[in-house]
Design an enzyme around this catalytic site. Structure first.
Site, PDB file in Angstrom:
ATOM      1  N   ASN A 169       0.864  -1.191   0.000  1.00 24.19           N
ATOM      2  CA  ASN A 169       0.000   0.000   0.000  1.00 24.19           C
ATOM      3  C   ASN A 169       0.888   1.225   0.000  1.00 24.19           C
ATOM      4  O   ASN A 169       1.930   1.214   0.661  1.00 24.19           O
ATOM      5  CB  ASN A 169      -0.832   0.089   1.284  1.00 24.19           C
ATOM      6  N   GLY A 170       0.457   2.279  -0.655  1.00 22.48           N
ATOM      7  CA  GLY A 170       1.229   3.519  -0.637  1.00 22.48           C
ATOM      8  C   GLY A 170       1.856   3.783  -1.989  1.00 22.48           C
ATOM      9  O   GLY A 170       1.435   3.202  -3.001  1.00 22.48           O
TER      10      GLY A 170
ATOM     11  N   LYS B 240     -22.243  14.136  -1.167  1.00 18.77           N
ATOM     12  CA  LYS B 240     -22.846  12.794  -1.080  1.00 18.77           C
ATOM     13  C   LYS B 240     -23.461  12.402  -2.421  1.00 18.77           C
ATOM     14  O   LYS B 240     -23.297  11.291  -2.894  1.00 18.77           O
ATOM     15  CB  LYS B 240     -23.951  12.740  -0.008  1.00 18.77           C
TER      16      LYS B 240
ATOM     17  N   HIS C 189     -24.558  35.248  -8.131  1.00 24.65           N
ATOM     18  CA  HIS C 189     -23.309  35.806  -8.681  1.00 24.65           C
ATOM     19  C   HIS C 189     -22.653  34.856  -9.689  1.00 24.65           C
ATOM     20  O   HIS C 189     -21.436  34.841  -9.820  1.00 24.65           O
ATOM     21  CB  HIS C 189     -22.334  36.127  -7.541  1.00 24.65           C
TER      22      HIS C 189
END
Ligand code: G6P
Length: 602
Positions: free
Chosen positions: A97-98, A482, A501
């Protein structure tokens, strides 16, 4: 991103590793694989797609194995790029991992030495480096120690080798935890992987090398055995199951009353009007603060924005929320009069850890607000405060947002009192509102059927715009996030006043406006902005608490008034709305495309 599993014990490793991967696939689900060490050496199997695509091979005598579920960074999700990776021979397997930042340079050196590579991943350099170290006569532990000394970047690495009946693993800025059972040892990037087997765990530290052999785990540091404490995880496997709901996300939305009770439990003293947090700062530190800086990503950033507003209004101190990936300490005020608060559910988000380290490096005192005991953030920060939400499996955060805001509201009262900025009577009002949260959220959940029905009318919308003011603004941002995450629809959150705006140009009859119109969010003004959108044909849905006349809305949902935390209750409607839209569209709600629960790369 990515999940690692390892097992050494008397049972069939294949089933246990596969089960662990299924428990972890919310961490990444592009591809999966495993390496099992049996009587005839290593058997490696890997497959593009979710863990369910991966079948467990029949391997005689396999009592040792590692597995991986991937969220791709280097190289697309294919069978070849899936982990485990091997070297020149298939006698060594590595999961990682990483990100290994210097992999191109290492690869070039290895290729020059005659090594041939098959994948496009950064990981593949590791088994090749290990092969070289093993060829030099080192055992697997010494080989891993020597190989990782050449790596730059972040990693959790586990490896098995054909002629050594053990797993050897290490970590640097990426989580790795060991599980202890009577006759078995487990390894994983997250306890969820093996909590059904054991709740006794050891959180490894950066630089530790662990060996799992003969059903036992031994931790080494610079070649010497070290003692690491064994902690007991407070929740059990049922907390990480769907419990009859169609999706983890729906279960976690419905768990919010319980999660909020846990966040508040033992932390409110209404008689004294105090928030009792288990936090001790140096004498006079909070009182002398010039600024509180929150750093966070994603949903946690919106919780941090909410918290910054609460702190400013209660505690009479400047408070800012900054995206962790943008945070710098340069140009700030006096570091001795600043507190940086890292808000992170997982405690492992690389951007947030990076910001925290920059704050630490600048001499600023730091506090971690997290859901995860033993996570990296709790080691790197000076102090930790837990949100106690229990495990969250759905990639889209729901209950942890509610628990974060609630815990941070308690922190706001705590800081305010230390600074004598809030009277006991005013504190009591806020604390009473917080006490009301679980019940108020339950009332919204009881309305879930109505939200589902209402959402049917909007399922084909071309975009969704969420608006709010004050505490309603971070909730609008979270509501939009979400929808984006789980429905893959265009959704944006705006400060209600900003609609006119620019964003108003996007408004049509196919763009519903969802507004927070509760007490304390300047609902009259927001209602005017909603009317400007309605005039252009947009249907309007409002979350209301009776503080303004809202007959002009096309649809209204009611929440009880709970002062500054009312928008947190309103947010539950947005969660249910996003879920209903995504469900009707048949989306992969718990594992949305391209996302991962915890992103451990910058
Ligand atoms: C990922 C997740 C988001 C989450 C963010 C921060 O991007 O998909 O849902 O909000 O990370 O995570 P953290 O664990 O730091 O709260």
């Amino acid at each position: 991103m990515c999940g690692i599993v390892g097992y050494v014990g008397d049972d069939t490793a294949g089933q246990i590793v596969h089960g662990g991967l299924e428990n972890l696939d919310y961490r990444g689900y592009d591809s999966a694989g495993m390496a099992l060490l049996g009587d005839d050496g290593l058997t490696i199997t890997k497959r593009e797609g979710e863990v369910s695509n991966l079948s467990v091979p029949t391997v005689t005598g396999a009592t040792c194995g590692i597995g991986h579920t991937r969220w791709s960074t280097h190289g697309p999700p294919t069978d070849t790029n899936a982990h485990p990776h091997t070297g020149m021979s298939d006698d060594i397997a590595v999961v990682h991992n990483g990100i290994i930042e210097n992999y191109e340079e290492l690869r070039a050196t290895l290729v020059a030495d005659g090594h041939e590579f098959t994948s496009e991943t950064d990981t593949e350099v590791v088994p090749h480096l290990l092969e070289r170290e093993l060829d030099d006569g080192r055992d697997l532990r010494a080989a891993l120690e020597s190989a990782v000394a050449k790596l730059e970047g972040s990693y959790a690495i586990a490896t098995v080798c054909a002629d050594t009946d053990r797993i050897v693993a290490t970590r640097h800025e990426s989580p790795l935890v060991v599980g202890h059972d009577d006759d078995a040892a487990f390894l994983a990037s997250d306890v969820t992987a093996f909590v059904e087997h054991t709740r006794d765990v050891t959180y490894l530290e950066d630089g530790d090398i662990v060996t799992l052999a003969d059903g036992d785990a031994t931790v080494y540091r610079d070649g010497e055995v070290v003692d690491r404490p064994i902690d007991t995880v407070e929740w059990d496997a049922t907390a990480a199951e769907k419990g009859g709901y169609d999706h983890y996300m729906l279960k976690e939305i419905h768990e919010q009353p319980t999660a909020l009770r846990q966040a508040l439990s033992g932390r409110i003293d209404l008689d004294r009007g105090t928030a009792d947090l288990d936090l001790t700062f140096p004498a006079g530190f909070l009182d002398s603060l010039d600024e509180i800086q929150f750093v966070a990503c994603g949903t946690s950033f919106y919780a941090a924005e909410y918290a910054a507003q609460l702190i400013e209004s209660f505690a009479d101190v400047r408070a800012t929320a900054e995206l962790a990936s943008e945070y710098t300490v340069d140009g700030g005020g006096d570091p001795r009069r600043t507190l940086t608060v890292a808000v992170t559910q997982s405690g492992e988000t690389a951007d947030t850890l990076g910001a925290l380290r920059r704050a630490n490096g600048g001499g600023i005192r730091t506090l971690a607000v997290t859901n995860t005991l033993g996570s990296t953030v709790t080691r790197d920060a000076d102090d930790s405060l837990f949100i106690r939400a229990g495990p969250e499996i759905g990639v889209a955060a729901t209950k942890t947002f509610a628990s974060q805001v609630t815990t941070l509201a308690l922190l706001s009262v705590f800081v305010a009192q230390e600074r004598n900025a809030l009277s006991a009577a005013d504190a009591r009002d806020v604390l009473t509102d917080l006490r009301g949260l679980p019940g108020a959220v339950q009332q919204v959940l009881d309305d879930a059927g109505d939200v589902r029905e209402a959402a049917t009318a909007f399922v084909d919308a071309s975009a969704y715009f969420f608006v709010g003011r004050a505490h309603g603004y971070p909730v609008a941002l979270e509501g939009a996030l979400k929808l984006k995450e789980i429905a893959y629809d265009h959704a944006e959150g705006f400060a209600a006043g900003e609609l006119k705006h620019g964003p108003l140009a996007l408004v049509t009859e196919d763009t519903p406006i969802l507004a927070v119109l509760t007490e304390g969010t300047r609902p009259e003004e927001t209602l005017n902005n909603v009317a400007e959108a309605q005039t252009r044909g947009a249907p309007a849905i409002g979350i209301v608490d009776g503080s303004v006349e809202t007959n002009s809305l096309d649809t209204a949902f009611s929440v009880p008034s709970l002062g500054p935390v009312t928008p947190l209750v309103a947010n539950v409607y947005f969660q249910l709305f996003a879920y209903a839209i995504a469900k009707q569209q048949g989306r992969s709600i718990d594992k949305p495309r391209n996302l991962a629960k915890s992103v451990t790369v910058e």
